[in-house]
Design a protein around this motif. Structure first.
Motif, mmCIF file in Angstrom:
data_model
loop_
_atom_site.group_PDB
_atom_site.id
_atom_site.type_symbol
_atom_site.label_atom_id
_atom_site.label_comp_id
_atom_site.label_asym_id
_atom_site.label_seq_id
_atom_site.Cartn_x
_atom_site.Cartn_y
_atom_site.Cartn_z
ATOM 1 N N CYS A 107 -9.059 -1.969 5.973
ATOM 2 C CA CYS A 107 -8.151 -1.329 5.044
ATOM 3 C C CYS A 107 -8.685 -1.450 3.605
ATOM 4 O O CYS A 107 -8.187 -2.187 3.014
ATOM 5 C CB CYS A 107 -6.728 -1.608 5.305
ATOM 6 S SG CYS A 107 -5.535 -0.510 4.168
ATOM 7 N N GLY A 108 -9.689 -0.495 3.373
ATOM 8 C CA GLY A 108 -10.600 -0.815 2.054
ATOM 9 C C GLY A 108 -9.612 -0.630 0.920
ATOM 10 O O GLY A 108 -9.883 -1.079 -0.181
ATOM 11 N N ASP A 109 -8.660 0.437 1.242
ATOM 12 C CA ASP A 109 -7.959 0.941 -0.007
ATOM 13 C C ASP A 109 -6.594 0.002 -0.237
ATOM 14 O O ASP A 109 -5.746 0.357 -0.835
ATOM 15 C CB ASP A 109 -7.569 2.575 -0.127
ATOM 16 C CG ASP A 109 -6.642 2.822 0.868
ATOM 17 O OD1 ASP A 109 -6.307 2.100 1.789
ATOM 18 O OD2 ASP A 109 -6.359 4.310 0.691
ATOM 19 N N CYS A 110 -6.410 -0.946 0.784
ATOM 20 C CA CYS A 110 -5.090 -1.609 0.745
ATOM 21 C C CYS A 110 -5.021 -2.749 -0.554
ATOM 22 O O CYS A 110 -6.103 -3.229 -0.802
ATOM 23 C CB CYS A 110 -4.968 -2.919 1.832
ATOM 24 S SG CYS A 110 -4.165 -1.817 3.240
ATOM 25 N N SER A 111 -4.120 -2.585 -1.300
ATOM 26 C CA SER A 111 -3.815 -3.696 -2.398
ATOM 27 C C SER A 111 -3.457 -5.026 -1.549
ATOM 28 O O SER A 111 -3.107 -5.207 -0.446
ATOM 29 C CB SER A 111 -2.629 -3.168 -3.136
ATOM 30 O OG SER A 111 -1.428 -3.208 -2.371
ATOM 31 N N ASP A 112 -3.693 -5.993 -2.508
ATOM 32 C CA ASP A 112 -3.332 -7.355 -2.036
ATOM 33 C C ASP A 112 -1.804 -7.541 -1.249
ATOM 34 O O ASP A 112 -1.933 -8.115 -0.301
ATOM 35 C CB ASP A 112 -3.604 -8.140 -3.044
ATOM 36 C CG ASP A 112 -4.994 -8.414 -3.341
ATOM 37 O OD1 ASP A 112 -6.117 -7.894 -2.980
ATOM 38 O OD2 ASP A 112 -5.378 -9.323 -4.277
ATOM 39 N N GLU A 113 -0.994 -6.923 -2.074
ATOM 40 C CA GLU A 113 0.399 -6.931 -1.600
ATOM 41 C C GLU A 113 0.531 -6.099 -0.194
ATOM 42 O O GLU A 113 1.143 -6.804 0.643
ATOM 43 C CB GLU A 113 1.134 -6.075 -2.685
ATOM 44 C CG GLU A 113 2.855 -6.428 -2.427
ATOM 45 C CD GLU A 113 3.736 -5.394 -3.508
ATOM 46 O OE1 GLU A 113 2.934 -4.906 -4.364
ATOM 47 O OE2 GLU A 113 4.737 -5.661 -3.548
ATOM 48 N N GLU A 114 -0.182 -5.167 -0.189
ATOM 49 C CA GLU A 114 -0.169 -4.594 1.339
ATOM 50 C C GLU A 114 -0.849 -5.323 2.274
ATOM 51 O O GLU A 114 -0.216 -5.216 3.407
ATOM 52 C CB GLU A 114 -0.755 -3.044 1.325
ATOM 53 C CG GLU A 114 -0.021 -2.269 0.412
ATOM 54 C CD GLU A 114 -0.576 -0.774 -0.125
ATOM 55 O OE1 GLU A 114 -0.030 0.336 0.141
ATOM 56 O OE2 GLU A 114 -2.047 -0.581 -0.013
ATOM 57 N N ILE A 115 -1.696 -6.028 2.110
ATOM 58 C CA ILE A 115 -2.401 -6.930 3.057
ATOM 59 C C ILE A 115 -1.236 -7.906 3.504
ATOM 60 O O ILE A 115 -0.980 -8.467 4.588
ATOM 61 C CB ILE A 115 -3.655 -7.666 2.621
ATOM 62 C CG1 ILE A 115 -4.707 -6.480 2.460
ATOM 63 C CG2 ILE A 115 -4.283 -8.721 3.710
ATOM 64 C CD1 ILE A 115 -5.364 -5.849 3.621
ATOM 65 N N SER A 116 -0.550 -8.483 2.195
ATOM 66 C CA SER A 116 0.178 -9.564 2.578
ATOM 67 C C SER A 116 1.342 -8.955 3.319
ATOM 68 O O SER A 116 2.048 -9.860 4.108
ATOM 69 C CB SER A 116 0.768 -9.967 1.024
ATOM 70 O OG SER A 116 1.874 -10.935 1.106
ATOM 71 N N ASN A 117 1.926 -7.930 3.235
ATOM 72 C CA ASN A 117 2.998 -6.971 3.783
ATOM 73 C C ASN A 117 2.666 -7.227 5.431
ATOM 74 O O ASN A 117 3.356 -7.428 6.181
ATOM 75 C CB ASN A 117 3.033 -5.650 3.393
ATOM 76 C CG ASN A 117 3.912 -5.701 1.892
ATOM 77 O OD1 ASN A 117 4.331 -6.658 1.187
ATOM 78 N ND2 ASN A 117 3.799 -4.613 1.123
ATOM 79 N N ALA A 118 1.331 -6.723 5.460
ATOM 80 C CA ALA A 118 1.194 -6.633 7.165
ATOM 81 C C ALA A 118 0.871 -7.922 7.515
ATOM 82 O O ALA A 118 1.256 -8.212 8.716
ATOM 83 C CB ALA A 118 -0.373 -5.935 6.923
ATOM 84 N N ILE A 119 0.433 -9.121 7.062
ATOM 85 C CA ILE A 119 0.403 -10.399 7.534
ATOM 86 C C ILE A 119 1.992 -10.708 7.920
ATOM 87 O O ILE A 119 1.984 -11.346 8.776
ATOM 88 C CB ILE A 119 -0.307 -11.340 6.634
ATOM 89 C CG1 ILE A 119 -1.733 -11.034 6.219
ATOM 90 C CG2 ILE A 119 -0.213 -12.848 7.139
ATOM 91 C CD1 ILE A 119 -2.374 -11.720 5.359
ATOM 92 N N GLU A 120 2.611 -10.554 6.902
ATOM 93 C CA GLU A 120 4.154 -10.995 6.983
ATOM 94 C C GLU A 120 4.817 -10.244 8.367
ATOM 95 O O GLU A 120 5.301 -10.801 9.148
ATOM 96 C CB GLU A 120 5.039 -10.416 5.833
ATOM 97 C CG GLU A 120 6.381 -11.374 5.770
ATOM 98 C CD GLU A 120 7.164 -10.857 4.487
ATOM 99 O OE1 GLU A 120 6.614 -10.314 3.565
ATOM 100 O OE2 GLU A 120 8.556 -11.189 4.588
ATOM 101 N N PHE A 121 4.277 -8.984 8.438
ATOM 102 C CA PHE A 121 4.729 -8.322 9.575
ATOM 103 C C PHE A 121 4.166 -8.717 10.883
ATOM 104 O O PHE A 121 5.117 -8.919 11.925
ATOM 105 C CB PHE A 121 4.463 -6.884 9.189
ATOM 106 C CG PHE A 121 4.775 -5.928 10.591
ATOM 107 C CD1 PHE A 121 6.377 -5.515 10.840
ATOM 108 C CD2 PHE A 121 3.852 -5.503 11.565
ATOM 109 C CE1 PHE A 121 6.850 -4.586 11.909
ATOM 110 C CE2 PHE A 121 4.453 -4.668 12.673
ATOM 111 C CZ PHE A 121 5.691 -4.112 12.955
ATOM 112 N N MET A 122 3.127 -9.017 10.875
ATOM 113 C CA MET A 122 2.691 -9.347 12.444
ATOM 114 C C MET A 122 2.506 -10.907 12.744
ATOM 115 O O MET A 122 2.773 -11.182 13.870
ATOM 116 C CB MET A 122 1.011 -9.014 12.295
ATOM 117 C CG MET A 122 0.177 -9.849 11.757
ATOM 118 S SD MET A 122 -1.570 -9.305 12.302
ATOM 119 C CE MET A 122 -2.241 -8.768 10.852
#
Ligand code: HEC
Length: 149
Positions: A129-144
């Motif tokens: 996800c090249g255009d993901c912000s750090d926060e969005e990556i963090s959200n995805a980690i929390e989700f999975m």
């Protein structure tokens, strides 16, 4: 050759073919996974060859209007490719025990996040996800993972 010998030879050949296939299978799967990964990663590289504004646009979509995308959105679009099936050895969504181990190995959540952003082992930076912000990556980690930042 008698007919019986011919049939025996045929059976031996077919048998040999099947066992060859059986041995070849893991290699084929491996190649397919690699191809799949390459295909999923490829569009990221090509996006910015097509128009001059694309880099700016990519930045804009990540940061404008609707705010950060949810972990579920990011996961379903990018991370699921590996983290649902465990492709390439990725820790699976909801596999709490494995995620706890990963967390302990990394040190804390921010290190885990850092690894996901930089890329780790067979995982590409930001999980493609090249255009993901750090926060969005963090959200995805929390989700999975169910882990909290
Ligand atoms: C191309 C496959 C692939 C995709 C897509 C992918 N990952 Fe991964 N991920 C992996 C693999 C493989 C590992 C295990 C790496 C290792 O430990 O060697 C991993 C590990 C991780 C880890 C643990 C890092 C650590 O320090 O152990 C996190 C966090 C993570 N991924 C987050 C994400 C997020 C968030 C996304 C989606 C934005 C994502 N991944 C997309 C393959 C992928």
């Amino acid at each position: 050759m008698s007919r019986v010998t011919q049939i025996r030879t045929l059976i031996a050949l077919v048998g040999g073919l099947f066992s060859a296939l059986a041995f070849a299978k893991p290699v084929e799967l491996d190649d397919i996974s690699r191809k799949e990964v390459a295909e999923r990663i490829a569009p990221l590289g090509s996006v910015c060859l097509e128009g001059e504004d694309c880099a700016a646009n990519a930045g804009a979509t990540a940061s404008t209007a609707s705010g950060p995308r949810s972990g579920e959105q990011i996961f379903n679009q990018f991370c699921t490719a590996c983290h649902t099936s465990g492709l390439l050895g990725a820790p699976k969504k909801g596999d709490k025990a494995v995620w706890e181990t990963k967390l302990a190995a990394a040190g804390d959540f921010s290190k885990l996040l850092g690894n996901a952003i930089k890329g780790v082992g067979s995982m590409p930076p930001k999980g493609t996800c090249g255009d993901c912000s750090d926060e969005e990556i963090s959200n995805a980690i929390e989700f999975m993972s169910g882990l909290k930042p």
